[in-house]
Enzyme design. Structure first.
Site, mmCIF file in Angstrom:
data_model
loop_
_atom_site.group_PDB
_atom_site.id
_atom_site.type_symbol
_atom_site.label_atom_id
_atom_site.label_comp_id
_atom_site.label_asym_id
_atom_site.label_seq_id
_atom_site.Cartn_x
_atom_site.Cartn_y
_atom_site.Cartn_z
ATOM 1 C CE LYS A 109 -42.371 14.975 10.085
ATOM 2 N NZ LYS A 109 -43.166 15.308 8.773
ATOM 3 C CB SER A 110 -48.913 13.514 12.791
ATOM 4 O OG SER A 110 -47.882 12.762 11.615
ATOM 5 C CB THR A 111 -43.875 11.205 13.351
ATOM 6 O OG1 THR A 111 -44.231 10.808 12.022
ATOM 7 C CG2 THR A 111 -43.036 10.034 13.655
ATOM 8 C CE1 TYR A 112 -39.192 12.568 17.316
ATOM 9 C CE2 TYR A 112 -39.285 14.107 15.440
ATOM 10 C CZ TYR A 112 -38.799 13.087 16.228
ATOM 11 O OH TYR A 112 -37.330 12.754 15.791
ATOM 12 C CB ALA A 113 -47.870 15.188 17.667
ATOM 13 C CD GLU A 155 -39.705 28.098 21.182
ATOM 14 O OE1 GLU A 155 -40.519 27.511 20.323
ATOM 15 O OE2 GLU A 155 -38.993 29.094 20.682
ATOM 16 C CD GLN A 160 -47.089 20.981 6.589
ATOM 17 O OE1 GLN A 160 -47.909 21.191 6.932
ATOM 18 N NE2 GLN A 160 -46.709 19.762 6.140
ATOM 19 C CE1 TYR A 186 -38.849 39.958 14.896
ATOM 20 C CE2 TYR A 186 -36.825 39.858 13.691
ATOM 21 C CZ TYR A 186 -37.525 39.648 15.013
ATOM 22 O OH TYR A 186 -37.011 39.383 16.035
ATOM 23 C CD GLN A 206 -33.306 33.155 16.011
ATOM 24 O OE1 GLN A 206 -33.292 33.973 16.931
ATOM 25 N NE2 GLN A 206 -34.207 32.259 15.649
#
Length: 181
Positions: free
Chosen positions: A103-107, A129, A148, A161, A171
């Site tokens: 997300k751009s906020t964290y980027a 990760e 996203q 898979y 998982q």
């Protein structure tokens, strides 16, 4: 073909995403829920990282060298690497693949979010990760948006898979690296 909000919502209501959230504005919260061409998933309150000086060898995973904890938020130190998981559980249809981007906020804070593709037929909570590429600590908030997922539809592959019984199928929780023996 990339799936739009209408198709993502339809598939989510059929079980592709649970719990599913509408994409409404939530003041003071990092956004999550369905978007025009994706789904902003949330990060849960489970965190894991390696002890300092531990060797990261995916073929010889020393479970005891991992530190795990629960918390409503976490400050990721400069250069730090952490594992966490999605709040949502995904059940990817056999003709769909999910690709995750940050997300751009964290980027804009220097956080790099990495996840491997959600392959056709995969189910589970997604292990996420996080890498703090900045020189400053970054605070990450549980139960708020972290990344996203964009969903793409194609023809069903010869082997999904689920068909190959992948090692990360079904998982739950933060799942540490493993190699099939």
């Amino acid at each position: 073909m990339i799936l739009n909000d209408r198709e993502i919502t339809r598939l989510a209501l059929e079980g592709m995403i649970a719990p599913f959230a509408e994409g409404v504005a939530r003041p003071g919260v990092i956004s999550y829920g369905v978007t025009s061409f994706g789904y902003d998933m949330r990060v849960a309150d489970e965190w894991a990282t390696r002890e300092i000086n531990a060797i990261c060898d995916p073929k010889k995973n020393d479970v005891d060298s991992w530190l795990t904890w629960k918390n409503k938020s976490h400050e990721l130190g400069p250069g730090g690497f952490y594992l966490c998981r999605s709040v949502e559980t995904f059940a990817i249809p056999e003709d769909v693949v999910g690709i995750v981007v940050g997300k751009s906020t964290y980027a804009r804070c220097g956080l790099i979010v990495n996840c491997t593709p959600m392959e056709p037929g995969w189910t589970g909570q997604l292990t996420i990760e996080l890498h703090n590429a900045s020189q400053h600590a970054i605070k990450v908030y549980a139960n708020e948006g972290i990344a996203q997922v964009m969903f793409f539809r194609g023809e069903r592959p010869a082997t999904t898979y689920a068909d190959k019984r992948g090692k990360y199928q079904g998982q739950t929780g933060v799942t540490l690296p493993k190699v099939t023996r």
